[in-house]
Scaffold this motif. Structure first.
Motif, PDB file in Angstrom:
ATOM      1  N   ALA A 176       0.700  -0.987   0.179  1.00 32.62           N
ATOM      2  CA  ALA A 176       0.042  -0.086  -0.052  1.00 32.62           C
ATOM      3  C   ALA A 176       0.903   1.264  -0.050  1.00 32.62           C
ATOM      4  O   ALA A 176       0.569   2.261  -0.549  1.00 32.62           O
ATOM      5  N   ALA A 177       1.975   1.306   0.758  1.00 34.94           N
ATOM      6  CA  ALA A 177       3.046   2.437   0.906  1.00 34.94           C
ATOM      7  C   ALA A 177       3.632   2.616  -0.306  1.00 34.94           C
ATOM      8  O   ALA A 177       3.488   3.703  -0.932  1.00 34.94           O
ATOM      9  N   GLU A 178       4.003   1.464  -1.231  1.00 36.02           N
ATOM     10  CA  GLU A 178       4.825   1.734  -2.118  1.00 36.02           C
ATOM     11  C   GLU A 178       3.763   2.190  -3.417  1.00 36.02           C
ATOM     12  O   GLU A 178       4.364   2.902  -4.286  1.00 36.02           O
ATOM     13  N   LEU A 179       2.655   1.769  -3.487  1.00 34.59           N
ATOM     14  CA  LEU A 179       1.678   2.109  -4.418  1.00 34.59           C
ATOM     15  C   LEU A 179       0.740   3.292  -4.123  1.00 34.59           C
ATOM     16  O   LEU A 179       0.141   3.818  -4.992  1.00 34.59           O
ATOM     17  N   GLY A 180       0.811   4.024  -2.971  1.00 35.41           N
ATOM     18  CA  GLY A 180       0.273   5.172  -2.673  1.00 35.41           C
ATOM     19  C   GLY A 180      -1.271   4.752  -2.556  1.00 35.41           C
ATOM     20  O   GLY A 180      -2.224   5.655  -2.826  1.00 35.41           O
ATOM     21  N   LEU A 181      -1.353   3.395  -2.075  1.00 36.31           N
ATOM     22  CA  LEU A 181      -2.924   3.266  -1.841  1.00 36.31           C
ATOM     23  C   LEU A 181      -3.510   2.763  -0.387  1.00 36.31           C
ATOM     24  O   LEU A 181      -2.162   2.633   0.360  1.00 36.31           O
ATOM     25  N   SER A 182      -4.445   2.720  -0.004  1.00 33.72           N
ATOM     26  CA  SER A 182      -5.087   2.358   1.388  1.00 33.72           C
ATOM     27  C   SER A 182      -4.591   0.787   1.479  1.00 33.72           C
ATOM     28  O   SER A 182      -4.845  -0.255   0.205  1.00 33.72           O
ATOM     29  N   GLU A 183      -4.537   0.219   2.407  1.00 29.58           N
ATOM     30  CA  GLU A 183      -4.434  -1.166   2.704  1.00 29.58           C
ATOM     31  C   GLU A 183      -5.681  -1.903   2.273  1.00 29.58           C
ATOM     32  O   GLU A 183      -5.605  -3.001   2.128  1.00 29.58           O
ATOM     33  N   ASP A 184      -6.973  -1.402   2.674  1.00 32.69           N
ATOM     34  CA  ASP A 184      -8.372  -1.659   2.224  1.00 32.69           C
ATOM     35  C   ASP A 184      -8.109  -2.237   0.537  1.00 32.69           C
ATOM     36  O   ASP A 184      -8.661  -2.969   0.414  1.00 32.69           O
ATOM     37  N   SER A 185      -7.483  -1.055  -0.174  1.00 36.40           N
ATOM     38  CA  SER A 185      -7.683  -1.427  -1.451  1.00 36.40           C
ATOM     39  C   SER A 185      -6.728  -2.661  -1.792  1.00 36.40           C
ATOM     40  O   SER A 185      -7.077  -3.575  -2.762  1.00 36.40           O
ATOM     41  N   ILE A 186      -5.334  -2.875  -1.118  1.00 39.08           N
ATOM     42  CA  ILE A 186      -4.535  -3.790  -1.311  1.00 39.08           C
ATOM     43  C   ILE A 186      -5.284  -5.283  -1.187  1.00 39.08           C
ATOM     44  O   ILE A 186      -5.140  -6.163  -1.547  1.00 39.08           O
ATOM     45  N   ARG A 187      -5.957  -5.206   0.266  1.00 43.38           N
ATOM     46  CA  ARG A 187      -6.606  -6.357   0.615  1.00 43.38           C
ATOM     47  C   ARG A 187      -7.986  -6.904  -0.327  1.00 43.38           C
ATOM     48  O   ARG A 187      -7.944  -7.973  -0.531  1.00 43.38           O
ATOM     49  N   ARG A 188      -8.287  -6.007  -0.823  1.00 39.90           N
ATOM     50  CA  ARG A 188      -9.492  -6.165  -1.712  1.00 39.90           C
ATOM     51  C   ARG A 188      -8.920  -6.824  -3.333  1.00 39.90           C
ATOM     52  O   ARG A 188      -9.276  -7.754  -3.675  1.00 39.90           O
ATOM     53  N   ASP A 189      -7.716  -6.330  -3.552  1.00 34.90           N
ATOM     54  CA  ASP A 189      -7.037  -6.786  -4.573  1.00 34.90           C
ATOM     55  C   ASP A 189      -6.617  -8.221  -4.485  1.00 34.90           C
ATOM     56  O   ASP A 189      -6.810  -9.264  -5.268  1.00 34.90           O
ATOM     57  N   LEU A 190      -6.234  -8.603  -3.435  1.00 35.77           N
ATOM     58  CA  LEU A 190      -5.763  -9.982  -2.590  1.00 35.77           C
ATOM     59  C   LEU A 190      -6.819 -10.888  -2.751  1.00 35.77           C
ATOM     60  O   LEU A 190      -6.509 -12.000  -2.952  1.00 35.77           O
ATOM     61  N   ARG A 191      -8.001 -10.505  -2.087  1.00 32.77           N
ATOM     62  CA  ARG A 191      -9.119 -11.256  -2.066  1.00 32.77           C
ATOM     63  C   ARG A 191      -9.440 -11.710  -3.511  1.00 32.77           C
ATOM     64  O   ARG A 191      -9.785 -12.724  -3.842  1.00 32.77           O
ATOM     65  N   GLU A 192      -9.310 -10.793  -4.511  1.00 27.19           N
ATOM     66  CA  GLU A 192      -9.770 -11.028  -5.959  1.00 27.19           C
ATOM     67  C   GLU A 192      -8.692 -12.110  -6.565  1.00 27.19           C
ATOM     68  O   GLU A 192      -8.894 -13.026  -7.138  1.00 27.19           O
ATOM     69  N   LEU A 193      -7.446 -11.825  -6.458  1.00 26.26           N
ATOM     70  CA  LEU A 193      -6.531 -12.691  -6.685  1.00 26.26           C
ATOM     71  C   LEU A 193      -6.539 -14.108  -6.221  1.00 26.26           C
ATOM     72  O   LEU A 193      -6.289 -14.961  -6.761  1.00 26.26           O
ATOM     73  N   ALA A 194      -7.073 -14.011  -4.886  1.00 29.40           N
ATOM     74  CA  ALA A 194      -6.816 -15.303  -4.222  1.00 29.40           C
ATOM     75  C   ALA A 194      -8.264 -16.169  -4.763  1.00 29.40           C
ATOM     76  O   ALA A 194      -8.014 -17.195  -4.768  1.00 29.40           O
ATOM     77  N   ALA A 195      -9.343 -15.403  -5.173  1.00 29.78           N
ATOM     78  CA  ALA A 195     -10.584 -16.026  -5.680  1.00 29.78           C
ATOM     79  C   ALA A 195     -10.087 -16.700  -6.961  1.00 29.78           C
ATOM     80  O   ALA A 195     -10.983 -17.773  -7.303  1.00 29.78           O
ATOM     81  N   GLU A 196      -9.149 -16.212  -7.621  1.00 25.79           N
ATOM     82  CA  GLU A 196      -8.600 -16.858  -8.938  1.00 25.79           C
ATOM     83  C   GLU A 196      -7.763 -17.861  -8.709  1.00 25.79           C
ATOM     84  O   GLU A 196      -7.037 -18.588  -9.725  1.00 25.79           O
TER      85      GLU A 196
END
Length: 250
Positions: free
Chosen positions: A26-46
């Motif tokens: 999140a820090a490296e991409l300038g995003l919230s941790e919630d955004s990263i966690r949402r991305d990870l949920r989607e990647l895990a679902a795939e």
């Protein structure tokens, strides 16, 4: 940044570092941790990563179906099997787990090795039909077709009547932080029951499982005598693993 770009960057991080730390990403991409966690949920679902507390780890290729796993890391499993059979003393009783690495162990048993093999794997038992002197005991129960093993209450009950010198345990994930994991909760419980019936437990770990994780914990590193693996001993993950348990090179 587009969602597809974030996804590619996260997968690149996973390949490069062997893990994703949500806070760091999140820090490296300038995003919230919630955004990263949402991305990870989607990647895990795939099926592209295994979510863990604080981030994600590589998903184990050993979660494929049984037929598919027989084509994965064949030579590595044979190396692990060759090293594992050296742990079996003549006259001893060994519990041999199911799965493709355990099947390789059955094939590698020397024909003059007198021992008793207890297994909940019909395929392992069948592989030992032609072994000249090994006595084979099969634990019954409901067939879990994904791994071609019996599991559940009947198998656990049968295991209570076994006392073994050694358990050769198969898992789908071996990670210094996530521990020893597999993909099904009932199978994990059955493996724990088998481990409790042996004086020593060694984990069978071909290299594709080392550094990967699956959803369900089997046992802790304190519960096993070591890990038999053909993974590179100079790799960061194996060095970290050696701080938690004995690592036997294959």
């Amino acid at each position: 940044m587009l969602a597809a770009e974030r996804r590619d960057l996260l997968l690149a991080t996973l390949r490069r570092d062997g893990k994703i730390v949500a806070k760091t990403a999140a820090a490296e991409l300038g995003l919230s941790e919630d955004s990263i966690r949402r991305d990870l949920r989607e990647l895990a679902a795939e099926g592209l990563c295994q979510r863990v507390y604080g981030g994600a780890l590589p998903v184990s290729p050993a979660v494929a179906d049984y037929a598919g796993r027989r084509q994965v890391a064949v030579e590595g499993k044979e190396r692990v099997a060759s090293a594992a059979v050296r742990l079996i003393d003549p006259g001893s009783t060994v519990i041999l787990d199911g799965g493709t690495t355990a099947l390789a162990v059955a094939a590698a048993l020397p024909p003059d090795l007198r021992c008793t093999v207890v297994t909940h794997s019909p395929t392992v038992a069948t592989a030992l039909v032609e072994h000249p002197v090994a006595d084979v005991i099969v634990l019954g129960g409901r067939l879990f077709k994904h791994s071609a093993v019996t599991s559940g209450a009947a198998t656990v009950e049968a295991a209570q009547h076994v006392s073994a010198d050694l358990f050769l345990l198969g898992v789908t994930g071996i990670h210094p932080d996530a521990g020893l994991t597999t993909g099904d909760p009932d199978e994990a419980a059955t493996k724990r029951a088998l481990a409790a019936r042996a004086a020593e437990t060694y984990v069978l770990g071909s290299s594709e499982k080392v550094g990967a994780a699956s959803p369900f914990r089997v046992v802790g590193f304190a519960d096993v005598a070591g890990v038999v693996t053909d993974a590179d001993p100079a790799s960061d993950v194996v060095r970290a693993l050696s701080e938690r348990t004995r690592v036997l090179p294959a």
